[in-house]
Design an enzyme around this catalytic site. Structure first.
Site, PDB file in Angstrom:
ATOM      1  N   ALA A  63      10.751 -72.622  77.877  1.00  0.00           N
ATOM      2  CA  ALA A  63      11.721 -73.550  77.299  1.00  0.00           C
ATOM      3  C   ALA A  63      11.192 -73.988  75.939  1.00  0.00           C
ATOM      4  O   ALA A  63      10.001 -73.848  75.659  1.00  0.00           O
ATOM      5  CB  ALA A  63      11.872 -74.754  78.228  1.00  0.00           C
ATOM      6  N   GLY A 107       9.884 -71.206  81.453  1.00  0.00           N
ATOM      7  CA  GLY A 107      11.305 -70.905  81.629  1.00  0.00           C
ATOM      8  C   GLY A 107      11.595 -69.419  81.453  1.00  0.00           C
ATOM      9  O   GLY A 107      12.568 -68.906  82.014  1.00  0.00           O
ATOM     10  N   GLU A 110      10.918 -67.971  84.743  1.00  0.00           N
ATOM     11  CA  GLU A 110      11.947 -68.470  85.668  1.00  0.00           C
ATOM     12  C   GLU A 110      13.247 -67.686  85.477  1.00  0.00           C
ATOM     13  O   GLU A 110      13.917 -67.316  86.436  1.00  0.00           O
ATOM     14  CB  GLU A 110      12.165 -69.969  85.452  1.00  0.00           C
ATOM     15  CG  GLU A 110      10.960 -70.773  85.915  1.00  0.00           C
ATOM     16  CD  GLU A 110      11.060 -72.244  85.554  1.00  0.00           C
ATOM     17  OE1 GLU A 110      11.201 -72.551  84.350  1.00  0.00           O
ATOM     18  OE2 GLU A 110      11.017 -73.077  86.465  1.00  0.00           O
ATOM     19  N   GLU A 130       3.249 -74.438  82.703  1.00  0.00           N
ATOM     20  CA  GLU A 130       3.739 -75.796  82.440  1.00  0.00           C
ATOM     21  C   GLU A 130       2.694 -76.881  82.675  1.00  0.00           C
ATOM     22  O   GLU A 130       2.640 -77.871  81.945  1.00  0.00           O
ATOM     23  CB  GLU A 130       4.984 -76.100  83.301  1.00  0.00           C
ATOM     24  CG  GLU A 130       6.244 -75.378  82.848  1.00  0.00           C
ATOM     25  CD  GLU A 130       6.428 -74.001  83.468  1.00  0.00           C
ATOM     26  OE1 GLU A 130       5.432 -73.441  83.982  1.00  0.00           O
ATOM     27  OE2 GLU A 130       7.550 -73.484  83.446  1.00  0.00           O
TER      28      GLU A 130
HETATM   29  N1  3HC Z   1       8.561 -73.855  72.520  1.00  0.00           N
HETATM   30  C1  3HC Z   1       8.570 -74.130  71.202  1.00  0.00           C
HETATM   31  N2  3HC Z   1       7.739 -73.577  70.315  1.00  0.00           N
HETATM   32  C2  3HC Z   1       6.849 -72.697  70.786  1.00  0.00           C
HETATM   33  C3  3HC Z   1       6.766 -72.355  72.142  1.00  0.00           C
HETATM   34  C4  3HC Z   1       7.688 -72.972  73.034  1.00  0.00           C
HETATM   35  N3  3HC Z   1       7.697 -72.683  74.332  1.00  0.00           N
HETATM   36  N4  3HC Z   1       5.769 -71.465  72.306  1.00  0.00           N
HETATM   37  C5  3HC Z   1       5.247 -71.246  71.095  1.00  0.00           C
HETATM   38  N5  3HC Z   1       5.907 -71.989  70.172  1.00  0.00           N
HETATM   39  C6  3HC Z   1       5.693 -72.007  68.718  1.00  0.00           C
HETATM   40  C7  3HC Z   1       4.313 -72.509  68.339  1.00  0.00           C
HETATM   41  O1  3HC Z   1       4.307 -73.913  68.222  1.00  0.00           O
HETATM   42  C8  3HC Z   1       4.100 -71.824  67.007  1.00  0.00           C
HETATM   43  O2  3HC Z   1       4.817 -72.554  66.036  1.00  0.00           O
HETATM   44  P1  3HC Z   1       4.279 -72.629  64.520  1.00  0.00           P
HETATM   45  O3  3HC Z   1       4.193 -71.209  64.042  1.00  0.00           O
HETATM   46  O4  3HC Z   1       5.295 -73.458  63.843  1.00  0.00           O
HETATM   47  O5  3HC Z   1       2.942 -73.292  64.597  1.00  0.00           O
HETATM   48  C9  3HC Z   1       4.802 -70.481  67.198  1.00  0.00           C
HETATM   49  O6  3HC Z   1       5.719 -70.667  68.277  1.00  0.00           O
HETATM   50  C10 3HC Z   1       3.877 -69.327  67.533  1.00  0.00           C
HETATM   51  O7  3HC Z   1       3.063 -69.718  68.645  1.00  0.00           O
HETATM   52  P2  3HC Z   1       1.503 -69.439  68.680  1.00  0.00           P
HETATM   53  O8  3HC Z   1       0.889 -69.778  67.376  1.00  0.00           O
HETATM   54  O9  3HC Z   1       0.986 -70.111  69.888  1.00  0.00           O
HETATM   55  O10 3HC Z   1       1.504 -67.852  68.842  1.00  0.00           O
HETATM   56  P3  3HC Z   1       0.556 -66.947  69.722  1.00  0.00           P
HETATM   57  O11 3HC Z   1       1.036 -65.565  69.514  1.00  0.00           O
HETATM   58  O12 3HC Z   1      -0.859 -67.292  69.480  1.00  0.00           O
HETATM   59  O13 3HC Z   1       0.851 -67.363  71.253  1.00  0.00           O
HETATM   60  C11 3HC Z   1       2.174 -67.814  73.196  1.00  0.00           C
HETATM   61  C12 3HC Z   1       2.097 -67.114  71.810  1.00  0.00           C
HETATM   62  C13 3HC Z   1       1.139 -67.201  74.141  1.00  0.00           C
HETATM   63  C14 3HC Z   1       3.547 -67.623  73.752  1.00  0.00           C
HETATM   64  C15 3HC Z   1       1.852 -69.319  73.031  1.00  0.00           C
HETATM   65  O14 3HC Z   1       2.628 -69.824  71.967  1.00  0.00           O
HETATM   66  C16 3HC Z   1       2.140 -70.152  74.226  1.00  0.00           C
HETATM   67  O15 3HC Z   1       1.365 -70.179  75.155  1.00  0.00           O
HETATM   68  N6  3HC Z   1       3.265 -70.907  74.210  1.00  0.00           N
HETATM   69  C17 3HC Z   1       3.585 -71.891  75.183  1.00  0.00           C
HETATM   70  C18 3HC Z   1       4.009 -71.308  76.488  1.00  0.00           C
HETATM   71  C19 3HC Z   1       4.418 -72.396  77.442  1.00  0.00           C
HETATM   72  O16 3HC Z   1       3.727 -73.375  77.661  1.00  0.00           O
HETATM   73  N7  3HC Z   1       5.597 -72.230  78.045  1.00  0.00           N
HETATM   74  C20 3HC Z   1       6.125 -73.154  78.950  1.00  0.00           C
HETATM   75  C21 3HC Z   1       7.054 -74.077  78.231  1.00  0.00           C
HETATM   76  S1  3HC Z   1       7.645 -75.353  79.259  1.00  0.00           S
HETATM   77  C22 3HC Z   1       8.863 -74.624  80.185  1.00  0.00           C
HETATM   78  O17 3HC Z   1       9.150 -73.465  80.027  1.00  0.00           O
HETATM   79  C23 3HC Z   1       9.525 -75.518  81.150  1.00  0.00           C
HETATM   80  C24 3HC Z   1      10.428 -74.780  82.059  1.00  0.00           C
HETATM   81  O18 3HC Z   1       9.824 -74.708  83.308  1.00  0.00           O
HETATM   82  C25 3HC Z   1      11.740 -75.453  82.185  1.00  0.00           C
END
Ligand code: 3HC
Ligand code: NAI
Length: 708
Positions: A63, A107, A110, A130
């Site tokens: 998400a 997400g 999911e 998460e």
């Molecule tokens: N939402 C919004 N922005 C995100 C994002 C997300 N889920 N994931 C990454 N980004 C953004 C980063 O902030 C970054 O922004 P910037 O360039 O402006 O600084 C850009 O995308 C690139 O991210 P990274 O620098 O981290 O790129 P990498 O290639 O090093 O890593 C990744 C990629 C492994 C996907 C890493 O970004 C990551 O782990 N992201 C988070 C994953 C996560 O926690 N997902 C769960 C979200 S909560 C959810 O899904 C709830 C659901 O259950 C309803």
């Protein structure tokens, strides 16, 4: 349809492509686009199957995390989330094949689980991370995952948040097929094969949900692990509760439980702090006057000078990243000792199953021991890690200036010395920079990159980029004594000692800060690092101490008794042969005697006072550092403390924590300490100003980015 989602066709297969760079985060607009595409494909008689794929470098990273802040601050409404979309996908009367490359996280996973089949590229990763943001899966992940991978694995993935590989996903049944080569044509071919075969709805698959007698030990063990490994965090326990609900309730009821738990976590301070840390880790890479486009210098080969505690670890860091390293020592015995330590460290990783013999051998091959500067002309960067002494460092840098090629980066790992003075020993101060690794260098994630007056922008950009390649979090800091992390740690440890000198027991100080969430208490940390390190520094800088200002003395007295900490088997604590700390009543008695001699009144100290004194000492010094421009933003300080000093991530770092408490409250408490304890506690002017204006350190991030 929005331009974030495209619908196309390959004969009788509909292709839905998500294009929301960089990571295809599932923003509300993306979800809406997918819903429309699914509806259209569902209605199209010529469509026999649907492939859902991510455009660009990844499937879906989850998400959109930015949305969470909008919800908790009341700027946007929490709607039904992704649940209705996932039901729509699951219920569509055409098989949906989800094609995964890069990451299917949160997400994203999911959504993938709502499809009827999943195919993946061999290097794909799948996970429910998460909990690392202080929340739990919120779109049925805790309910669908156990139905696909079984309860034990689902609990582990949801509570610990670590991703699994495509191969493991295949083994577990989370993925149906791996596709070598181009993913889209492979997925289309797969979808043609499954047309006409049963397309199961994940939510109706109950065969892996286990029985109460099978599941209850799984949940008990997971809870115990969460209490120790994720101490103080609420999300892992909530994730376990949610998966448990999947085993006890219907899918719909389970989703309701998940939603309640998700909301509780989302609105908690812990989640806000962890989301701050997530974005903070990315923010620190952004340096206003060194933009992304700054040309950088390639770093493909390096030299490390000094193979002691730090040099050996730093050489391993480079070798681990596949970069060849010349490792130089002063003489053969020191070189042999250094190499033996590197071998020992790698062997212990093999024993723990973290590395294979083969990968260790490959890494060792990259480390080339030497006693001369002969090949230094070929390397792109040198990291100096010899003894901490200005004369020696200047001699080494003078030598490097003579032997290194133009354009090479000359870095020092000094923890206290002036980078500009070191740079003055060369004819190219623009090439000189500090790269302050933390001990053990091969483990700790933090890398303070110390900017000297003359450090070139391309040198800074190269080091920031390098930190990522090395698996470190690089934070740019200014050139002041102790830089950022250690400069703040001084007052923190000073207060810890004062508290003991005023009557708190050693154990009660450590316990209060451990319970606050610190990885270790300050006294145990001192014992680990070696009390003699600070003792030596204090002796060297004694002439700078202001007469009449209270200084801690107990640690110096312990050093005079030969109690240097773990390395001598005794410091604040005694240590057994396994280096386990054992409280030593003798030390508490000794401190009482010394305090009486010094005329320090003894009193009872609450754990609240212990925490306030130590943590607010960090905050006050952090505020000074910000004001003086030695850190770019408050979040930079937070990231330093989360990655180098064991500050609990769920509190977001010292500056974020202070914002959470309220700066007016923090300021008042520090003013009280100022009255009680004198000038060491003078409130930092920035803290005072922000408190009076009702602002936060985080707001300052947006208002002002100072370049050190
Ligand atoms: N939402 C919004 N922005 C995100 C994002 C997300 N889920 N994931 C990454 N980004 C953004 C980063 O902030 C970054 O922004 P910037 O360039 O402006 O600084 C850009 O995308 C690139 O991210 P990274 O620098 O981290 O790129 P990498 O290639 O090093 O890593 C990744 C990629 C492994 C996907 C890493 O970004 C990551 O782990 N992201 C988070 C994953 C996560 O926690 N997902 C769960 C979200 S909560 C959810 O899904 C709830 C659901 O259950 C309803
Ligand atoms: P150490 O004493 O373990 O190692 C220093 C090494 O440098 C020794 O092996 C010595 O033989 C070698 N050396 C001395 N002169 C040399 C020369 N002319 N050429 C090649 N090698 C030479 O010291 P440690 O702890 O590794 O510290 C190194 C640097 O890292 C210091 O500047 C220190 O302040 C800094 N640092 C130390 C940390 C720690 O926790 N130990 C943490 C962060 C930085």
């Amino acid at each position: 349809m929005t331009d974030l989602v495209q619908l196309s066709k390959d004969k009788n297969v509909a292709i839905i492509t998500i294009n929301n760079p960089p990571v295809n985060a599932l923003s509300p607009a993306v979800a809406q686009g997918i819903a429309q595409a699914i509806e259209q494909a569902g209605k199209d008689d010529g469509t026999k199957a649907v492939v859902l794929i991510g455009g660009g470098r990844t499937f879906i990273a989850g998400a959109d995390i930015k949305e969470f802040g909008k919800i908790t601050s009341g700027k946007s409404q929490r709607g039904a989330g992704l649940l209705p979309l996932l039901l729509q996908i699951e219920d569509v009367r055409k098989p949906v094949v989800v094609a995964i490359h890069g990451s299917a996280f949160g997400g994203g996973l999911e959504l993938a689980m709502a499809g009827h089949f999943r195919v993946a590229a061999p290097n794909a990763q799948l996970g429910q991370p998460e909990v690392k943001l202080g929340i739990i899966p919120g779109a049925g992940g805790t309910q669908r995952l156990p139905r696909l991978v079984g309860v034990a694995k689902a609990v582990e993935m949801c509570a610990e948040g670590n991703p699994i590989t495509a191969q493991e996903a295949l083994r577990l049944g989370l993925v149906d097929h791996l596709i070598e080569g181009d993913l889209l044509p492979g997925a289309i071919a797969f979808s043609r094969e499954i047309v006409g075969k049963p397309a199961l709805k994940t939510r109706e698959r109950n065969d892996k949900l286990g029985t109460p007698s099978q599941n209850s030990p799984v949940f008990a063990a997971a809870r115990e692990k969460a209490h120790t490994k994720q101490r103080g965090m609420m999300a892992p326990l909530a994730a376990i509760d949610a998966v448990e609900a999947a085993t006890r309730l219907s899918f719909e009821e389970g989703c309701q439980v998940e939603r309640q738990l998700f909301d509780k976590c989302l609105f908690s301070d812990q989640s806000k702090a962890l989301i701050h840390a997530f974005f903070g880790e990315r923010e620190v890479a952004k340096i206003p006057d060194v933009p992304k486009e700054t040309p950088t210098l390639p770093v493909n080969s390096v030299a490390v000078v000094g193979a002691g505690t730090m040099g050996g670890g730093i050489a391993m860091v480079f070798a681990n990243a596949g970069i060849s390293v010349l490792l130089k020592e002063a003489d053969q015995p020191a070189l042999d000792r250094g190499l033996a330590n590197i071998h020992k460290n790698y062997q212990s990783s093999v024993k723990r199953g973290r590395l294979t013999e083969q990968s260790v051998n490959e890494r060792l091959k990259l480390i080339k021991p030497t006693l001369s500067f002969d090949d230094f002309g070929k390397v792109d960067m040198v990291v100096e890690a010899v003894f901490e002494g200005m004369a020696l460092k200047k001699e080494i840098f003078g030598q490097l200036d003579r032997v290194c090629r133009p354009g090479a980066i000359l870095a020092s790992n000094t923890s206290t010395l002036d980078i500009d003075e070191i740079a003055s020993a060369t004819s190219r101060p623009g090439a000189v920079i500090g790269t302050h690794f933390f001990s053990p260098a091969n483990i700790m994630r933090l890398l303070e990159i110390v900017r000297g007056q003359a450090s070139g922008k391309e040198v800074i950009a190269a080091c920031m980029q390098l930190s990522k390649k090395l698996g470190k979090v690089g934070v740019l800091v200014g050139n002041c004594r102790g830089f950022v992390g250690n400069r703040m740690f001084g007052p923190y440890r000073r207060e810890a000692q004062f508290l003991v000198e005023e009557g708190a027991t050693i154990e009660s100080v450590d316990k209060a800060l451990f319970d606050f969430g610190m990885a270790m208490g300050p006294m145990a940390t001192g014992d680990l690092a070696g009390l003699d390190v600070g003792w030596r520094i204090r002796k060297e800088y004694r002439h700078l101490e202001k007469p009449g200002v209270r200084q801690p003395f107990a640690e110096d007295r312990l050093c005079e008794l030969g109690r240097y900490g773990q390395k001598t088997g005794a410091g604040w604590y005694k240590y057994d042969e396994n280096r386990r700390a054992i409280p030593d009543p003798e030390v508490n008695d000794l401190v009482r005697e010394w305090a009486a001699e010094a005329g320090i009144a003894q009193r009872k100290l609450s754990s609240e006072e212990i925490v306030d004194r130590c943590i607010y000492a960090l905050v006050n010094e952090g505020a000074r550092i910000l004001d003086e421009g030695f850190a770019l933003r408050a979040v930079d300080i937070d990231i330093i403390y989360l990655n180098g000093y064991g500050f609990p991530a769920y509190r977001g770092g010292p500056m974020w924590y202070a914002d959470t408490v309220g700066l007016d409250k923090v300021y008042r408490r520090i003013s009280e300490f100022h009255q009680q304890h004198g000038e060491l506690w003078e409130p930092a002017p920035l803290l005072k100003r922000l408190a009076q204006e009702g602002k936060t350190f985080a707001e300052l991030n947006r208002e002002q980015a100072v370049v050190a």
